[in-house]
Design an enzyme around this catalytic site. Structure first.
Site, PDB file in Angstrom:
ATOM      1  N   ASP A 284       0.822  -1.210   0.000  1.00 24.43           N
ATOM      2  CA  ASP A 284       0.000   0.000   0.000  1.00 24.43           C
ATOM      3  C   ASP A 284       0.855   1.258   0.000  1.00 24.43           C
ATOM      4  OD1 ASP A 284       0.789  -0.587   2.728  1.00 24.43           O
ATOM      5  OD2 ASP A 284      -0.660   0.913   3.402  1.00 24.43           O
TER       6      ASP A 284
ATOM      7  N   GLU B 221       0.128  -1.236   5.649  1.00 24.97           N
ATOM      8  CA  GLU B 221       1.179  -0.816   6.587  1.00 24.97           C
ATOM      9  C   GLU B 221       1.079   0.664   6.908  1.00 24.97           C
ATOM     10  OE1 GLU B 221       5.322   0.647   7.666  1.00 24.97           O
ATOM     11  OE2 GLU B 221       3.963   1.248   6.050  1.00 24.97           O
TER      12      GLU B 221
END
Length: 417
Positions: free
Chosen positions: A87, A182
């Site tokens: 991400d 994350e």
């Protein structure tokens, strides 16, 4: 030397391909992954892993990618995992990323074409001093680049491909883990470590060439709720106790010359308000509390509460609730028990012809939580810079050295087993 060569520009081609896929995470979403579009990259990664010969590559329902590079040695070697997150940060747009390679950088200002006000200047980005002659990759000026952490993803993928194609290189079993979310602090919430089956790990998510990080902040999150007294503003004298103003007064009372992100550096911690909402009767503020030392972290929380109590003495009919919850802890507490992990990481960096730079992270990584979940995990450089911004950049040559370092780590664990 690892023997790795970036043939046909495969490394930067991988990276650019990944950056063009929007994978921003979303803290307001309750799902895992928080955004389904993260799986778009995941599907591509699984396909590429299968194509290179990693037969067990798969993505689970939560968007985690697992894969195994089989051992090429008869020695009993600890199973090593390399981990990066897919991400990108919600802080800056990640949609329609247009990567640009600035070949043979010579120290000039890099004026990004889609917004000429976005300029990378060497005096503002000191690591550009070390990139003369290198190929620097940026976005086009309206988005982040996504080097955090697609540089790490590309480097692990390139190292995996190299090891699969060069089976004469001796190494133990190697695991690959790519995580979602994350950037919103949920990167390993649903990681299946039993399925992963690794003994030790390295996240590839660091900044400066040669850096290895074995220490992070310890982190708490705090929620402060103020219940004030609301009444008609036309008849409020002596009655109203405005919860919004009370919260604002508490924040105003916190130290300004210390204990804030804008006034601290190195090992100094802070109390940082990150959100506020409410009405006259009820208001809420969110804080993050950080320090490398757990006792100091606790003291910062106590200071916040004492400040709240002090301000509330002026508002006898108002009440408060302060909830402080742990977020992650300094991974050094775990890594100091396994000194070989960092030692071999430093040796791997030096074998790549780089000066190793042991550092502390003023933040956290997936490795922080993995370490306390039973998978000790320092952080290795990926070469990413100015992350979460339109000025984000990485150099191809730094990424090549990260691939070399990954391969070297695998070899060193085998040699010392």
């Amino acid at each position: 030397m690892s023997g790795y060569k970036n043939i046909n520009n495969n490394l930067e081609n991988r990276f650019i391909k990944y950056t063009k896929i929007d994978t921003q995470s979303d803290a307001s979403s309750p799902t895992c992954p928080s955004t389904l579009k993260q799986k778009n990259l995941g599907l591509i990664l699984v396909e590429e892993l299968l194509e290179m010969g990693i037969a067990d590559a798969e993505m689970d329902d939560n968007g985690y990618i697992y894969g195994t590079i089989p051992a090429t040695t008869l020695k009993k070697v600890p199973v090593i995992c390399f981990c990066s997150h897919m991400d990108t940060s919600p802080d800056c747009s990640g949609e329609n990323v247009k990567p640009i390679i600035h070949k043979n950088y010579q120290g000039e200002d890099l004026i990004l074409p889609d917004d000429h006000a976005v300029i990378l200047k060497m005096n503002e980005h000191r690591d550009l001093e070390h990139q003369i002659g290198n190929d620097v990759i940026t976005a086009s000026g309206t988005t982040l680049l996504g080097a955090d952490n697609k540089a790490g993803v590309a480097e692990i993928m390139e190292a995996a491909n190299f090891l699969i194609k060069n089976s004469e290189i001796k190494h133990g079993e190697i695991k690959i883990l790519f995580t979602p979310d994350e950037e919103i602090g949920r990167g390993v919430d649903k990681a299946n470590l039993t399925k992963l089956g690794a003994d030790f790990a390295y996240t590839i998510d660091g900044e400066t060439l040669g850096s290895i990080e074995d220490e992070t902040f310890s982190a708490d999150g705090a929620t402060l709720t103020i219940n004030g007294v609301s009444t008609h503003p036309g008849f409020a004298k002596g009655k109203m106790e405005n919860a919004i103003k009370i919260v604002s007064e508490i924040i105003e009372q916190l130290p300004k010359d210390k204990l804030s992100p804008e006034t601290t550096q190195q090992k100094e911690g802070f109390i940082h308000p990150v959100g506020i909402k409410g009405q006259v009767e009820h208001a809420e503020a969110q804080f993050i509390i950080r320090d490398f030392n757990n006792e100091k972290l606790k003291a910062h929380g106590e200071l916040l509460e004492s400040t709240v109590k002090s301000i509330l003495t002026k508002y006898p009919n108002s009440t408060y609730k302060l909830t402080i919850k742990p977020q992650y802890r300094n991974m050094k507490e775990v890594l100091d028990k396994y000194p070989k992990i960092v030692k071999y990481g430093i040796e791997a960096i030096e074998r790549a012809g780089i000066v190793a730079k042991p550092q502390s992270i003023r933040g956290g990584t997936d490795g922080s939580r993995l370490s306390f979940m039973g998978l000790p995990c320092p952080n290795i450089f990926a070469g990413e810079h100015a992350f979460h911004s339109k000025k984000e950049w990485v150099s191809v040559q730094d990424m090549e050295k990260a691939v070399e370092t990954i391969v070297n780590i695998a070899c060193i664990w085998e040699e010392n087993s």
